[in-house]
Design an enzyme around this catalytic site. Structure first.
Site, PDB file in Angstrom:
ATOM      1  N   ASP A 301       6.308   3.108   8.849  1.00  0.00           N
ATOM      2  CA  ASP A 301       6.477   2.914  10.286  1.00  0.00           C
ATOM      3  C   ASP A 301       7.914   3.063  10.760  1.00  0.00           C
ATOM      4  OD1 ASP A 301       3.803   2.623  10.701  1.00  0.00           O
ATOM      5  OD2 ASP A 301       3.813   0.447  10.712  1.00  0.00           O
ATOM      6  N   GLY A 308      12.732   1.646  16.351  1.00  0.00           N
ATOM      7  CA  GLY A 308      13.486   1.661  17.602  1.00  0.00           C
ATOM      8  C   GLY A 308      12.816   2.503  18.669  1.00  0.00           C
ATOM      9  N   GLY A 383       1.446   2.226  17.022  1.00  0.00           N
ATOM     10  CA  GLY A 383       0.013   2.479  17.028  1.00  0.00           C
ATOM     11  C   GLY A 383      -0.758   1.223  17.362  1.00  0.00           C
ATOM     12  N   TYR A 385      -0.564  -1.734  15.672  1.00  0.00           N
ATOM     13  CA  TYR A 385       0.094  -2.976  15.261  1.00  0.00           C
ATOM     14  C   TYR A 385       1.350  -3.241  16.073  1.00  0.00           C
ATOM     15  CZ  TYR A 385      -2.159  -5.123  11.184  1.00  0.00           C
ATOM     16  OH  TYR A 385      -3.001  -5.824  10.363  1.00  0.00           O
ATOM     17  N   HIS A 438       1.520  -4.873   4.299  1.00  0.00           N
ATOM     18  CA  HIS A 438       2.654  -4.550   5.167  1.00  0.00           C
ATOM     19  C   HIS A 438       3.907  -4.908   4.370  1.00  0.00           C
ATOM     20  CE1 HIS A 438       0.128  -4.337   8.893  1.00  0.00           C
ATOM     21  NE2 HIS A 438      -0.602  -5.196   8.193  1.00  0.00           N
ATOM     22  N   ASP A 445      24.014  -5.000   3.536  1.00  0.00           N
ATOM     23  CA  ASP A 445      25.347  -4.601   3.095  1.00  0.00           C
ATOM     24  C   ASP A 445      26.202  -5.867   3.108  1.00  0.00           C
ATOM     25  OD1 ASP A 445      27.815  -3.516   2.619  1.00  0.00           O
ATOM     26  OD2 ASP A 445      27.695  -1.971   4.161  1.00  0.00           O
ATOM     27  N   HIS A 598      -2.780  -8.162   3.427  1.00  0.00           N
ATOM     28  CA  HIS A 598      -3.706  -8.574   4.478  1.00  0.00           C
ATOM     29  C   HIS A 598      -5.143  -8.316   4.027  1.00  0.00           C
ATOM     30  CE1 HIS A 598      -4.717  -8.496   9.075  1.00  0.00           C
ATOM     31  NE2 HIS A 598      -5.312  -9.475   8.417  1.00  0.00           N
TER      32      HIS A 598
END
Length: 647
Positions: A301, A308, A383, A385, A438, A445, A598
């Protein structure tokens, strides 16, 4: 050089995006008419760390604002990686990368719908299902994966699933057109194949989650008001956020979404660094059903869609509650034009219960402090989710990322009298949802009191029964230095209370003479369940381990590589860490994979209550004592002395 006073990590402005687009157009590098160029990615090119640190120290430095772009010049499977300096008005680099696919393009997804609408094989499949009003057919383009099919060669393709709505605002996922699948060339808008494995009756019940269809609504919820009459305790200057000794900069990326830079804590008159950058580098949703309609489903995703790009504009009282400060997302559309997504980032404070408390049994005196946290959040709809990303900062020097998962499950139709099989659960009459995961990967960093950091794995283990442990009750921590990249491929072990400690190796010590540190505290999190030899096992190998550690490299940004779409696998963390570079007392990056498995339940239908996952970063010897001792007492309730302390 255009002189700027902008901080090097300031988010891109509309003017900078417009300028970058013009520089590309004026460069003469395009092999097609510039009006036909597509911009698959436009984001800030991170400036050198040393320049950022010098700027923050107040030194006079030249800030060269640069923009990273991924440009498409046609429907083929290659891209052009472009770096533009808007400060100097030039193209710094223009490199063709062949046989890779960027994230799916929204405009091309619309072309898919048009291509399928009148295609004879598609229409015939709908006719076999008795569907005459094609305008009510919902088509979901999905990333196609990589399976060595002829369709995949040299093309940017999508697999398309279909659902039937009874009205334009209906929940189509209640009525999947099971057995119907289409392959479409997105770049050319060409239908490659329509697959029909057989008609399955359409589930009979509605999946509406709208209030008008789920009444009567509760009437006994009283108003809950959260107010701060004197305003918030944090300040926002540009993208710099300061709150209760914390300071950080907020960024936003088309693929990774919400990002944090230069996270530090004010202590002893100076800001001590903790993180240089933190972001969700990738996520994958692999499905565990082996059938022809579902075995290929494994959406990345971030890299295949863009967290974003899919971000919501948030609204007060719904997505966020309290005294809110919003930040907008300035981005480029697929034609390179500057756009603004208002309220993409929400910031507010929350009460978080007790911070610390003690009742002295001798004196009878009680001291209590209330905890609160700063919340920086964004929500993406990918989509079916929704994913909410919530960074929390606490008064005791701890921080946390919580991911909230909600939305609607991907569904499958089940014929009457048949069960869903061993890889799905029934959630409504005639309707099932496949098992899936998921899995997220966050790139940390780290910069704990400086760049010279190392990672120790810390397990709590029992001491062997014997002379030193005669009663069998002794246990303690065992710390193992992770010296190289291969040694640092690790998994969570909840039975050992496993944590990973990031230790400063550059001489920073606390009042006890011990090296300062933070620990990564994982949740009880799964790893990828797909076989490592499977296509998703190879493409999402980052999820096979909960921890990876690499030396910092500017071009190592994404856990599954820069182009996971239709990639055969092996890119990103598996490739980089195969070098087995040393990761001791140097500038390192931690990559933490976490998530949920899930197993759908009826209570997840028709819209899923939020499920939570995440991790925490907690100081371990970073401070000499409890850093929240200076938190003032809160006002008490009615009938109390007025404060949370007293004799």
């Amino acid at each position: 050089m255009v002189v700027t006073t902008l901080h090097p990590l300031s988010t891109l402005s509309e003017e900078e995006i417009t300028s970058a687009r013009k520089i590309v157009f004026d460069s003469g590098r395009a092999v097609i008419p510039v009006k036909d160029l597509r911009f698959a990615y436009v984001g800030l090119f991170d400036p050198p760390k040393d320049l950022v640190r010098a700027f923050d120290r107040g030194e006079s430095v030249v800030v060269d604002r640069r923009v990273r772009m991924v440009v498409l010049q046609g429907p083929e499977a290659n891209v052009y990686e472009v770096v533009v300096s808007v400060s100097r008005g030039v193209v710094d680099s223009w490199e063709e990368v062949r046989d890779v696919r960027p994230a799916l393009q929204m405009e091309e997804a619309i072309h898919i719908l048009a291509a399928l609408y009148d295609h004879p094989d598609w229409v015939a499949a709908l006719d076999r299902r008795g569907i005459t009003d094609r305008s009510l057919v919902q088509i979901d383009p999905w990333p196609a994966g990589a399976f060595g099919l002829d369709y995949e060669k040299g093309r940017r393709i999508s697999r398309c699933l279909a659902y039937l709505r009874t009205s334009p605002d209906d929940n189509g996922y209640a009525r999947p057109l099971e057995g119907l699948l289409a392959f479409v060339d997105m770049g050319r808008g060409e239908v490659l194949e329509v697959v029909d494995t057989g008609v399955v009756p359409i589930p009979p019940t509605s999946g509406s989650y709208y209030p008008e269809d789920n009444g009567p609504l509760r009437t006994d919820l009283k108003p809950l008001a959260i107010t701060q009459p004197e305003g918030t305790s944090f300040t926002v200057t540009g993208n710099l956020v300061e709150w209760q000794k914390w300071s950080l900069r907020v960024g936003f990326d088309p693929l990774e979404g919400l990002m944090l830079y230069t996270v530090g804590y004010l202590d002893g008159g100076r800001v001590r660094p903790v993180l240089y950058k933190a972001s969700v580098s990738e996520m994958v949703v692999p499905y565990g059903h082996p059938g022809p309609m579902h075995h290929w489903k494994s959406a990345f995703d971030a890299g295949e869609w863009g967290l974003g790009r899919m971000a919501n504009s948030l609204s007060l009282g719904c997505d966020c509650l309290g005294e809110i400060v919003y930040l907008d997302d300035v981005f480029a559309d697929e034609r390179g034009n500057a756009r603004v997504r208002h309220n993409a980032i929400c910031m507010h404070e929350e009460d978080y219960g007790i911070l610390w408390k003690h009742l002295d049994m001798t004196s009878g005196r009680t001291e209590v402090r209330r905890s609160r946290r700063l919340v920086i959040s964004s929500i993406a709809t990918v989509g079916n989710y929704e994913y909410g990303f919530y960074w929390y900062f606490y008064l005791d020097g701890s921080m946390q990322l919580e991911v909230k998962l909600t939305g609607i499950m991907s569904t499958m139709g089940v014929a009457p009298g048949e069960g869903p099989g061993p890889h799905a659960n029934m959630i409504a009459p005639g309707l099932a949802a496949p098992y899936h995961q998921h899995l997220f990967n966050v790139r940390l960093d780290v910069e704990v009191d400086g760049v010279a950091n190392s990672v120790y794995e810390v397990d709590a283990v029992p001491a062997p029964l014997g002379e030193a442990n005669p009663y069998g009750n002794a246990f303690g921590p065992v710390s193992t230095l992770l010296e190289t990249e291969l040694a640092a491929r690790r998994r969570v072990d909840a039975g050992k209370s496993r944590t990973w400690k990031i230790v400063n190796g550059g001489g920073a010590v606390n009042g006890l003479g011990l090296a300062t540190a933070y620990k990564l505290l994982p949740a009880s999190t799964p790893t990828l369940l797909a076989d490592p030899s499977s296509t998703v096992g190879q493409r999402a190998a980052f999820a096979a381990h909960n921890l990876w550690v690499t030396p910092f490299a500017e071009d190592e940004r994404r856990a599954a590589g820069d182009y996971p779409n239709q990639h055969m696998g092996g890119a990103g963390l598996p490739a980089w860490t195969a070098e087995d570079r040393p990761v001791v007392d140097t500038d390192i990056v931690l990559w933490h994979s976490f998530g949920v498995t899930h197993l759908p339940r009826p209570e997840d239908w028709p819209v899923m209550p939020v499920e939570y996952t995440g991790f925490s970063l907690i100081p371990v010897g970073f401070f000499d004592r409890n850093p929240a001792l200076d938190v003032p007492s809160s006002a008490g309730g009615a009938g109390e002395e007025g404060h949370c302390h007293g004799g």
